[in-house]
Design an enzyme around this catalytic site. Structure first.
Site, PDB file in Angstrom:
ATOM      1  N   CYS A 164       0.738  -1.169  -0.212  1.00  0.00           N
ATOM      2  CA  CYS A 164       0.044   0.082   0.057  1.00  0.00           C
ATOM      3  C   CYS A 164       0.951   1.337  -0.014  1.00  0.00           C
ATOM      4  CB  CYS A 164      -1.151  -0.057   1.265  1.00  0.00           C
ATOM      5  SG  CYS A 164      -2.297  -1.382   1.116  1.00  0.00           S
ATOM      6  N   ASN A 165       2.059   1.182  -0.575  1.00  0.00           N
ATOM      7  CA  ASN A 165       2.770   2.242  -0.769  1.00  0.00           C
ATOM      8  C   ASN A 165       3.221   2.507  -2.323  1.00  0.00           C
ATOM      9  OD1 ASN A 165       3.678   1.397   2.197  1.00  0.00           O
ATOM     10  ND2 ASN A 165       3.938   3.652   2.033  1.00  0.00           N
TER      11      ASN A 165
END
Length: 716
Positions: free
Chosen positions: A306-307
């Site tokens: 999620c980056n």
């Protein structure tokens, strides 16, 4: 965030491109409020915050601007400076924002995303004073999920006074027939909409108590600092061990994604992010790595975590590259780890207070055993069977290579496969069904009926946990020792398990039987909601005792459940039982034999039949040629035609001995080695119909097989 009396300046929302998705998502709220949204790159941010800004007074007619950045990168553990917060509030970002905005007249507020940081580091809010701090208890303790907190500095709470929505417990008075309500006086009560997750909150005490029991009492005063040093040196030890890890030809085995070199604990947390590289320089996919780590009971995180911004920066991907990956079918969180031999994500190792240096050594040993010391994984293999060269005219330009006047086809895994002679005999050696999903096989001696969803009674039942989710061998390897038998004469399914008295359940579920013995219910398989029938308490207790897990239930798929094979919109959808992806799975025993000969692990002692059982195929065929089934377009078995739906992706379940439930490293490691990291073995089939349009629905063992290689119906 906007002052009530200001209609001219809505302020701005500035976020670091390396922020977590949860923070980046705030930009949509800012856009709705007409605020300027500005993203700032990693290097630009580090440069700007070191530019000293003059202290400014508060603006009275300007908007409020918010800058959000992480205390520690969730991607690779890099620690961003915390001593720059006051400088940000004084306007050090103003010059940078002039590139995006015409004029800056706003007060600055700082949102510090401390979720990754406080998991293993001490955040002293007496020294560091952001306006808002977000944190996650899940990242600190691993439990409970979904519980976090937002800390608000007392002097900054006024900018949140314009909260619009209100829920239960956040108002002192309310009229439903008039636009009238009075919000709570106490600040935090105005924001805690609805019932708090009080059971999760209570569990935090147990989490804290556990941490204090692990850490020696003498250092309780500095517990977070102790954890910080402990996890940092664990990660540094792993980094140093992997730094010089090389293949036999001298090629480095690890590609790191770092923003520090582990020389300074103030700049790096207990996290290491990397990818593995093969001896020939190609990447090992993170999904392949994940499956092997699971076999060693090692928990890793893979993907982009999620980056997206950090992942894009370290993997050197442009915006076009990212969009192209999406168009190629890649989605956040899926297992598509390589596209055009380039990684779509990475491997992240995060250390906690409970980890030890023995864990580091275990992890390095796993890499050495499974990836670094193995032979080259991407190599062309030539199968030594021949076909006369005059046959070349039949293949319409699909020939990839001609060696010594013999014809070879190159498949998607760069394995050179030649076409067998016309006389090659292919027969259906064995039929297997798996009545209960993920349990043992029921082997058919003669023939079996084909139903609308696959073989009759194949994967028609499943075992579910108390949360309604299907249980598989990946969570409980004992499932393979539950061996169902279908007795068509008695119309029952008999369940056997070593050391237990067999139990039987009826094959027919009439309305009266459902009302008497079971109940209608819903469950989940591979994200699909399933209509099912609970088979009752007696068999549920039997299974729970066998698997040594409480509160398990046996669910049968309802006859009117219309789960179907996921296909393109214009294709006919085939009904599915509780199987993962297709109606049938075909395994070529010659390919299993070929794989067996490639396995070099002396600890792996499976004979050919036991190794075949690991792949849990419905249709076991015998032929002279290995690997050729990967090229088939369709198959005719006896009088029945099947369409090939693709190759079967494999996970660590093939490393479970189907006789004992014991886990091994093989054969998954050799599959990855032989097919360049593509974990596929066996082919999926869906039923087309009878060739002569008869009503015969029985498929018999030892039926001859005709394989169709392509749309031109060239067959052997």
């Amino acid at each position: 965030m906007k002052n009530e009396d200001d209609d001219l300046n809505c302020g701005s929302f500035v976020y670091l491109e390396d922020n977590h998705t949860s923070v980046v998502g705030l930009r949509e709220l800012a856009v709705d409020k007409d605020a300027e949204v500005v993203h700032i790159a990693h290097e630009d941010f580090l440069n700007v915050i070191n530019t000293k800004a003059k202290q400014t007074s508060k603006y009275t007619n300007g908007g409020n601007s918010l800058v959000a950045y992480p205390a520690q990168s969730n991607f690779n553990g890099f620690k961003y400076p915390l001593n720059c917060i006051e400088n940000i509030k004084n306007g050090c970002l103003n010059n940078h924002l002039k590139k995006h905005l015409c004029e800056i007249n706003s007060d600055w507020y700082v949102l510090l995303d401390a979720a990754a940081y406080v998991a293993t580091s001490k955040l002293d809010l007496a020294k560091v004073q952001p306006d808002f701090v977000s944190l996650s208890f899940y990242k600190i303790f691993g439990f409970p999920t979904g519980l976090g907190a937002l800390l608000v500095k007392k002097s900054s709470e006024n900018v949140l006074s314009q909260k619009r929505y209100f829920g239960g417990g956040t108002v002192d008075a309310l009229l439903s027939n008039e636009h009238y309500h009075i919000k709570r006086e106490i600040f935090h009560e105005r924001f805690e909409d609805g019932s708090l997750s009080f059971l999760s909150i209570i569990s935090l005490k147990q989490c804290l108590d556990t941490m204090y029991r692990i850490i020696p009492r003498i250092i309780h005063d500095d517990i977070m600092e102790t954890i910080s040093y402990h996890t940092f040196y664990l990660a540094k030890d792993l980094y140093c061990q992997l730094l010089d890890l090389r293949h036999r030809n001298g090629t480095k085995a690890i590609k790191f994604y770092l923003d520090s070199d582990f020389s300074d604990i103030t700049k790096q947390g207990g996290v290491l992010t990397f990818n593995l590289v093969r001896e020939d320089g190609t990447y090992i996919g993170f999904s392949e790595f994940q499956h092997m780590a699971d076999l060693f009971n090692i928990s890793v995180r893979t993907g982009c975590f999620c980056n997206s911004g950090s992942c894009q920066r370290h993997l050197h991907m442009s915006n076009k590259d990212m969009k192209d990956m999406y168009n190629a079918g890649h989605r956040c969180g899926d297992e598509v780890d390589l596209i055009n031999e380039k990684p779509t994500g990475a491997i992240r190792i995060s250390f906690g207070y409970y980890n030890t240096f023995e864990d580091v050594d275990k992890f390095v040993n796993m890499i050495c055993r499974c990836f670094v010391n193995a032979k080259a994984r991407k190599q062309k293999r030539i199968i030594n069977h021949f076909v006369e060269t005059p046959k070349i005219k039949h293949y319409n330009g699909n020939v990839n290579k001609i060696i010594n006047e013999q014809i070879y086809f190159k498949n998607v895994d760069d394995v050179l496969i030649n076409i067998p002679p016309m006389s090659t005999k292919i027969i259906l050696k064995e039929i297997c069904i798996f009545p209960i999903k993920s349990c043992g096989a029921f082997k058919i001696l003669s023939g079996w009926n084909i139903g609308p969803k696959g073989f009759e009674y194949d994967r028609e039942w499943m075992i579910v946990k108390d949360n309604g989710v299907c249980l598989t061998q990946k969570q409980n390897t004992r499932m393979c020792m539950i061996r169902p038998q279908i007795d068509l004469k008695q119309k029952v399914m008999i369940l056997n398990f070593p050391g237990k008295t067999p139990i039987s359940i009826p094959l027919e579920n009439s309305i009266n039987e459902v009302q008497k013995n079971g109940s209608l219910c819903h469950s989940k398989v591979c994200t699909d909601m399933i209509k099912g029938i609970d088979c009752g308490d007696e068999v549920a207790d039997w299974i729970s005792e066998a698997l040594e897990v409480s509160f398990l239930r046996l669910i049968r798929q309802s006859s009117n459940d219309n789960r179907s094979l996921k296909k393109k919109k214009d294709e006919d959808k085939k009904l599915l039982s509780l199987s993962n992806q297709a109606q049938y799975l075909l395994i070529n025993k010659a390919t299993v034999k070929w794989l067996s000969e490639k396995i070099k692990d002396p600890l792996f002692t499976d004979d050919l039949n036991h190794l075949t059982d690991r792949f849990r195929g419905n249709l076991i065929i015998e032929m002279e040629q290995e690997l050729l089934e990967r090229e088939w377009h369709s198959v005719i078995i006896g009088n029945h035609e099947f369409k090939v739906e693709g190759q079967c992706p494999r996970c660590q379940m093939v490393c479970i001995d189907q006789q004992t439930g014991e886990k091994t490293v093989e054969p998954l490691r050799t599959i990855a080695e032989q097919f360049g990291g593509k974990l596929r073995f066996g082919i999926y089939l869906s039923y087309v119909g009878t060739v002569n349009k008869s009503d015969d629905r029985t498929l018999k063992t030892y039926s001859p097989i005709k394989a169709i290689l392509n749309d031109d119906n060239i067959s052997r």
